[in-house]
Design a protein around this motif. Structure first.
Motif, PDB file in Angstrom:
ATOM      1  N   VAL A  61      46.284  42.816  44.373  1.00  0.00           N
ATOM      2  CA  VAL A  61      45.295  43.399  43.349  1.00  0.00           C
ATOM      3  C   VAL A  61      44.019  43.355  43.584  1.00  0.00           C
ATOM      4  N   SER A  62      42.963  43.660  43.041  1.00  0.00           N
ATOM      5  CA  SER A  62      41.563  43.444  43.411  1.00  0.00           C
ATOM      6  C   SER A  62      41.337  41.958  43.303  1.00  0.00           C
ATOM      7  N   SER A 105      45.652  48.818  47.423  1.00  0.00           N
ATOM      8  CA  SER A 105      46.286  47.855  46.319  1.00  0.00           C
ATOM      9  C   SER A 105      48.011  47.974  46.555  1.00  0.00           C
ATOM     10  N   GLN A 113      46.145  45.214  36.496  1.00  0.00           N
ATOM     11  CA  GLN A 113      46.850  45.283  37.625  1.00  0.00           C
ATOM     12  C   GLN A 113      47.927  44.394  37.879  1.00  0.00           C
TER      13      GLN A 113
END
Length: 165
Positions: A8-9, A80, A129
């Motif tokens: 994820v970010s 991602s 996310q």
């Protein structure tokens, strides 16, 4: 060999991707560069991407992977790769495409995102996310915790791949 740093970010994909590429002496490509302007605008405004938003993006990254393979190059990408179906698109039928899953707690990821500057991703999307994430197991990716230093992460990946020497 193609390596894809995923997660994820806020997991550190870009930094780890750059460091892996430097260590392996190959090119690095950030998957975010393949996002459409519309996708970037959605994320900037806190609107989660849908599968329909992601499929063309993933197809473009897959085409870049195939280009590197045709050239016989080792390369590192970041993406991602939240769902197994996304990873399947990126992997295709290739055995030389390997994922490195950068795993972290919500709290650590949130803290990283809140201190990040000049990025189009709205930190409020982290929960979305994580809800979308289908974590890969060791059968699908090299799983490494982001509580390690970037150097330790790279060393773990290189050793796991049998490339340390």
């Amino acid at each position: 060999m193609i390596l894809i740093a995923m997660g994820v970010s806020g997991a550190g994909k870009s930094l780890i991707g750059e460091m892996l590429a430097a260590r392996l002496g190959c090119t690095y490509t950030d998957g975010d560069a393949f996002h459409s302007v519309a996708n970037k605008e959605k994320m900037h405004h806190g609107i989660p991407l849908t599968d329909d938003d992601r499929w063309p993006w993933l197809g473009t990254i897959r085409a870049a992977i195939e280009e590197k393979q045709r050239a016989g190059e080792t390369a590192v990408f970041t993406c991602s790769s939240l769902k197994r179906s996304y990873r399947d698109v990126l992997r295709g039928t290739d055995t030389d495409v390997r994922f490195v899953y950068l795993k972290g707690s919500f709290e650590m990821l949130r803290d990283r995102l809140n201190t990040r500057k000049d990025h189009f991703f709205d930190p409020s999307l982290l929960r979305s996310q994580l809800d979308t994430l289908e974590e890969p197991g060791p059968d699908e990716a090299i799983v490494v915790g982001i509580e390690l230093t970037p150097e330790q992460i790279v060393e773990h990946v290189v050793r796991t791949l049998g490339l340390a020497g």
